[in-house]
Scaffold this motif. Structure first.
Motif: not given
Length: 104
Positions: A28-52
């Motif tokens: 919740v804290k992570f997504t709430k912070l991510a939503k404060t930015f205009g940039a498209r933000t993504e995370i992944a458990p590995a560099e190759a993805g999957p990106w979410i």
């Protein structure tokens, strides 16, 4: 008209040290912070993805990243550098739940 700033991108990685990983409250804290930015933000458990989408609480929680996961963070947009830096800092601060946070 797109400028170079509109296409700015940034990427980093950080190890999750929070005892319960990226679950409930941390998500919740992570997504709430991510939503404060205009940039498209993504995370992944590995560099190759999957990106979410880092702004989707459902997708972030579904990732189920446990303690020790190297979380990859990337952003594209005018405030990409700030978004990546602040999201990384949140993870490094154990999602602001204090040092030595123990579950339960």
């Amino acid at each position: 008209m797109e400028t170079e700033m509109d296409m700015a991108s940034a990427q980093t990685q950080v190890t999750i040290t929070h005892a319960v990983g990226l679950h409930a409250r941390p998500s919740v804290k992570f997504t709430k912070l991510a939503k404060t930015f205009g940039a498209r933000t993504e995370i992944a458990p590995a560099e190759a993805g999957p990106w979410i989408d880092a702004k989707s609480i459902v997708k972030v929680m579904a990732m189920k990243a446990p303690e020790g996961t190297v979380l990859h963070i990337r952003a594209t947009g005018a405030d990409a550098d700030t978004a990546v830096a602040e999201l990384r800092a949140l993870v490094e601060r154990n999602f602001d739940e204090g040092e030595g946070h123990e579950p339960g």
